[in-house]
Design an enzyme around this catalytic site. Structure first.
Site, PDB file in Angstrom:
ATOM      1  N   TYR A  68      -6.769   3.461  -3.510  1.00 46.82           N
ATOM      2  CA  TYR A  68      -7.415   4.755  -3.751  1.00 46.82           C
ATOM      3  C   TYR A  68      -6.946   5.826  -2.764  1.00 46.82           C
ATOM      4  O   TYR A  68      -7.563   6.881  -2.638  1.00 46.82           O
ATOM      5  CB  TYR A  68      -8.944   4.609  -3.708  1.00 46.82           C
ATOM      6  CG  TYR A  68      -9.523   4.238  -2.359  1.00 46.82           C
ATOM      7  CD1 TYR A  68     -10.025   5.214  -1.511  1.00 46.82           C
ATOM      8  CD2 TYR A  68      -9.581   2.917  -1.937  1.00 46.82           C
ATOM      9  CE1 TYR A  68     -10.560   4.891  -0.279  1.00 46.82           C
ATOM     10  CE2 TYR A  68     -10.110   2.573  -0.716  1.00 46.82           C
ATOM     11  CZ  TYR A  68     -10.606   3.571   0.111  1.00 46.82           C
ATOM     12  OH  TYR A  68     -11.133   3.244   1.343  1.00 46.82           O
ATOM     13  N   ASN A 122     -12.758   1.884   8.913  1.00 47.83           N
ATOM     14  CA  ASN A 122     -13.522   2.850   9.693  1.00 47.83           C
ATOM     15  C   ASN A 122     -13.451   4.253   9.122  1.00 47.83           C
ATOM     16  O   ASN A 122     -13.908   5.215   9.738  1.00 47.83           O
ATOM     17  CB  ASN A 122     -13.046   2.856  11.148  1.00 47.83           C
ATOM     18  CG  ASN A 122     -11.562   3.159  11.282  1.00 47.83           C
ATOM     19  OD1 ASN A 122     -10.759   2.755  10.434  1.00 47.83           O
ATOM     20  ND2 ASN A 122     -11.178   3.847  12.346  1.00 47.83           N
ATOM     21  N   TYR A 132      -1.908  16.463  -3.019  1.00 48.82           N
ATOM     22  CA  TYR A 132      -2.970  15.803  -3.764  1.00 48.82           C
ATOM     23  C   TYR A 132      -2.654  15.814  -5.254  1.00 48.82           C
ATOM     24  O   TYR A 132      -1.837  16.594  -5.735  1.00 48.82           O
ATOM     25  CB  TYR A 132      -4.315  16.492  -3.496  1.00 48.82           C
ATOM     26  CG  TYR A 132      -5.505  15.663  -3.903  1.00 48.82           C
ATOM     27  CD1 TYR A 132      -5.677  14.372  -3.412  1.00 48.82           C
ATOM     28  CD2 TYR A 132      -6.469  16.155  -4.789  1.00 48.82           C
ATOM     29  CE1 TYR A 132      -6.764  13.604  -3.779  1.00 48.82           C
ATOM     30  CE2 TYR A 132      -7.563  15.393  -5.161  1.00 48.82           C
ATOM     31  CZ  TYR A 132      -7.706  14.113  -4.659  1.00 48.82           C
ATOM     32  OH  TYR A 132      -8.779  13.357  -5.039  1.00 48.82           O
ATOM     33  N   TRP A 184      -9.360   6.795  -8.931  1.00 49.76           N
ATOM     34  CA  TRP A 184      -9.491   8.206  -8.565  1.00 49.76           C
ATOM     35  C   TRP A 184     -10.832   8.676  -9.100  1.00 49.76           C
ATOM     36  O   TRP A 184     -11.098   8.599 -10.303  1.00 49.76           O
ATOM     37  CB  TRP A 184      -8.344   9.015  -9.176  1.00 49.76           C
ATOM     38  CG  TRP A 184      -8.256  10.426  -8.672  1.00 49.76           C
ATOM     39  CD1 TRP A 184      -8.732  10.931  -7.504  1.00 49.76           C
ATOM     40  CD2 TRP A 184      -7.627  11.519  -9.331  1.00 49.76           C
ATOM     41  NE1 TRP A 184      -8.440  12.266  -7.379  1.00 49.76           N
ATOM     42  CE2 TRP A 184      -7.756  12.649  -8.494  1.00 49.76           C
ATOM     43  CE3 TRP A 184      -6.948  11.655 -10.549  1.00 49.76           C
ATOM     44  CZ2 TRP A 184      -7.256  13.905  -8.846  1.00 49.76           C
ATOM     45  CZ3 TRP A 184      -6.451  12.898 -10.890  1.00 49.76           C
ATOM     46  CH2 TRP A 184      -6.597  14.003 -10.039  1.00 49.76           C
TER      47      TRP A 184
END
Length: 326
Positions: A238, A151, A53, A264
């Site tokens: 994103y 989804n 991340y 972000w």
């Protein structure tokens, strides 16, 4: 108290995190002790455990970036909240814990009604969906937007918020069994991704000029969204569920003037005023508390089963969110 801690990061996220027992803290002046009611496991949480991340907390760390809690005890001088009141857990505070201490001044109170599981998911995905729809292109009622991984949690919120604002959505998924649930949720067009996506989008929308697209898959999926847009359209990335960098063909840039941008939520938090944040969260909390905005939930796990919970959240083919409960 219990909390989910990790002292290292690795490729298998459930292998690095453990549920440990700690002494329940006592709030100091200006602080409150909060009992966690529910906390979701987001893709960003999994990527934090694997070290992929964009913002990684120093180790050792407690997992979790959002959730809902109940005020359990007050430190000296606290009058802004009361014992028993439900509040949002502070963003990035390590929310996978049965209890945590926070500054009272920064807490956002929540309505006394509403499903705690749904309220627990309102800090990350609903704001992301809302801001994607408002921060890049000035949309008018009747306009179309297109998104992949429709989804996902963000994708479901995009469908619901777009419909409330009068926008129409093209929703791209990766498997056939995801179509019906998104149609039931209000998705105007739902298509399975593929090389001919742009052609099928044009047919399904009557050659609508779609100016805004959302991509959280990356790789060649980004270009399929780009090729579905009108000339001068904007793709907002994103995420990277594929694990690959965004790929857009030169023709999309050169001959169709497509723009690729990134979003972000952490950057928005850094730049937004406290009042802007409160306004956004108040609007979202009202919708969630009344059931007007919701995301699918697949399963809940106690903190003691954190490894199983993380493994479930990291697996493919899910049909809803994984959440932790006390």
């Amino acid at each position: 108290m219990q909390r989910a801690e990790y002292t290292a990061r690795g490729p298998v996220p459930q292998d690095v995190i453990e549920c440990v027992d700690r002494e329940t803290p006592t709030p100091k002046a200006g602080e409150v002790l909060i009992e966690m009611l529910a906390a979701p496991i987001n893709p960003s949480d999994v990527l934090t455990l694997t070290g992929q991340y964009g913002l990684l907390p120093p180790l050792p760390a407690i997992g979790g970036n959002e959730g809902i809690g109940r005020v359990a005890a007050l430190g000296d001088g606290v009058t802004s909240v009361s014992v028993g009141q439900r509040v949002l857990l502070p963003v990035g505070a390590g929310t996978w814990a049965s209890h945590l201490v926070a500054q009272a001044a920064g807490l956002i109170p929540l309505p006394p009604v509403g499903d705690p599981l749904q309220l627990a998911m309102m800090t990350v995905n609903p704001p992301t969906a809302s801001l994607l729809l408002s921060e890049f292109i000035a949309l008018a009622p009747g306009d179309w937007v297109i998104q992949n991984a429709a989804n996902s949690g963000v994708g479901e919120y995009v469908i619901q918020l777009a419909k409330r604002r009068g926008f129409r959505t093209v929703n791209v998924v990766r498997r056939q069994d995801a179509i019906a649930p998104l149609q039931a949720l209000g998705g105007d067009v739902v298509l399975v991704d593929g090389p001919d996506l742009a052609t099928r989008v044009a047919e399904a929308t009557g050659n609508a000029k779609i100016r805004l697209g959302f991509d959280c898959v990356g790789g060649s999926a980004t270009d399929r969204i780009a090729r579905s847009l009108a000339i001068g359209g904007t793709v907002v990335n994103y995420g990277a569920l594929s694990g690959e960098a965004c790929k857009i063909a030169p023709g999309s840039f050169v001959f169709r003037d497509v723009t690729l941008r990134g979003f972000w939520l952490a950057f928005w938090f850094r730049n937004a005023t406290v009042e802007q944040q409160r306004t956004l969260f108040t609007d979202i909390a009202t919708l969630v508390a009344t059931g007007a905005l919701a995301a699918s939930v697949q399963e809940t796990f106690p903190l003691s089963r954190i490894k199983d919970a993380v493994a479930a959240a990291a697996s493919g083919g899910r049909r809803g969110k994984i959440l932790l409960v006390p």
